[in-house]
Write a protein that holds these residues in place. Structure first.
Motif, short mmCIF file in Angstrom:
data_model
loop_
_atom_site.label_atom_id
_atom_site.label_comp_id
_atom_site.label_asym_id
_atom_site.label_seq_id
_atom_site.Cartn_x
_atom_site.Cartn_y
_atom_site.Cartn_z
N PHE A 1 0.84 -1.21 0.00
CA PHE A 1 0.00 0.00 0.00
C PHE A 1 0.87 1.26 0.00
N ILE A 2 1.90 1.24 0.83
CA ILE A 2 2.81 2.41 0.90
C ILE A 2 3.51 2.62 -0.44
N THR A 3 3.92 1.50 -1.08
CA THR A 3 4.57 1.61 -2.39
C THR A 3 3.59 2.22 -3.40
N GLY A 4 2.33 1.75 -3.34
CA GLY A 4 1.31 2.29 -4.23
C GLY A 4 1.09 3.78 -4.01
N VAL A 5 1.07 4.18 -2.75
CA VAL A 5 0.84 5.59 -2.40
C VAL A 5 2.01 6.46 -2.89
N LEU A 6 3.22 5.89 -2.85
CA LEU A 6 4.40 6.61 -3.37
C LEU A 6 4.24 6.84 -4.88
N ASN B 1 -2.17 11.97 -0.58
CA ASN B 1 -1.29 10.79 -0.55
C ASN B 1 -0.06 10.98 0.33
N ILE B 2 0.39 12.22 0.52
CA ILE B 2 1.48 12.45 1.48
C ILE B 2 0.99 12.12 2.89
#
Lengths: 94, 94
Positions: B47-52, B70-71
């Motif tokens: 999820f964090i990778t996707g948000v990046l 997203n930040i």
């Protein structure tokens, strides 16, 4: 190939795919461990509500990718919420 | 008022706000219970990778709302991941 990689759509597609499929490991873990006690029920309800609004947004803006991604996200998160309620032991409402 | 409510931006704003702030209750619950064992680490990383990638997408398309949402989502989910690693007992990598 390099051209494709630099387009915003490429990043958008990867982002949408990851932030959608990311919930599948949580569904699998919850089924395996038969427990979702540490998963916040308030988060699940807020997140599912938000995803429903993304679906309304996608319908209004005729955006098929946003619609598909959020329908899958909605199904996965509703599954997690459903499993959590089934496996719910002596949790506190946080 | 009715006009504003029916615009896609209204749905988009509500959706973005809910799917961003939704992670705050999970951060609070994890701090309170000092446990995130049931939260899938694979989900958090994906999820964090996707948000990046959403952040990269927002930069490329000059979309400030997507960037801000997203930040915040990234900060909240990284906090959950960080707390999970701190409180990590004898978990299995699922």
């Amino acid at each position: 190939m390099v051209d494709i990689v630099n387009t915003p759509n490429f990043f958008g597609f990867i982002a949408a795919a990851l932030t959608t499929v990311a919930f599948l490991p949580q569904v699998i873990k919850t089924i395996k461990t038969k427990s979702a006690e540490d998963v916040s029920i308030v988060m699940l309800i807020m997140f599912i509500t938000g995803v429903l609004f993304w679906i309304l947004y996608a319908i209004q803006t005729n955006s098929l990718p946003v619609l598909i991604a959020n329908i899958i996200t909605c199904i996965l998160n509703t599954t997690i919420l459903f499993l959590k309620l089934i496996y719910k032991k002596n949790e506190h409402f946080v």
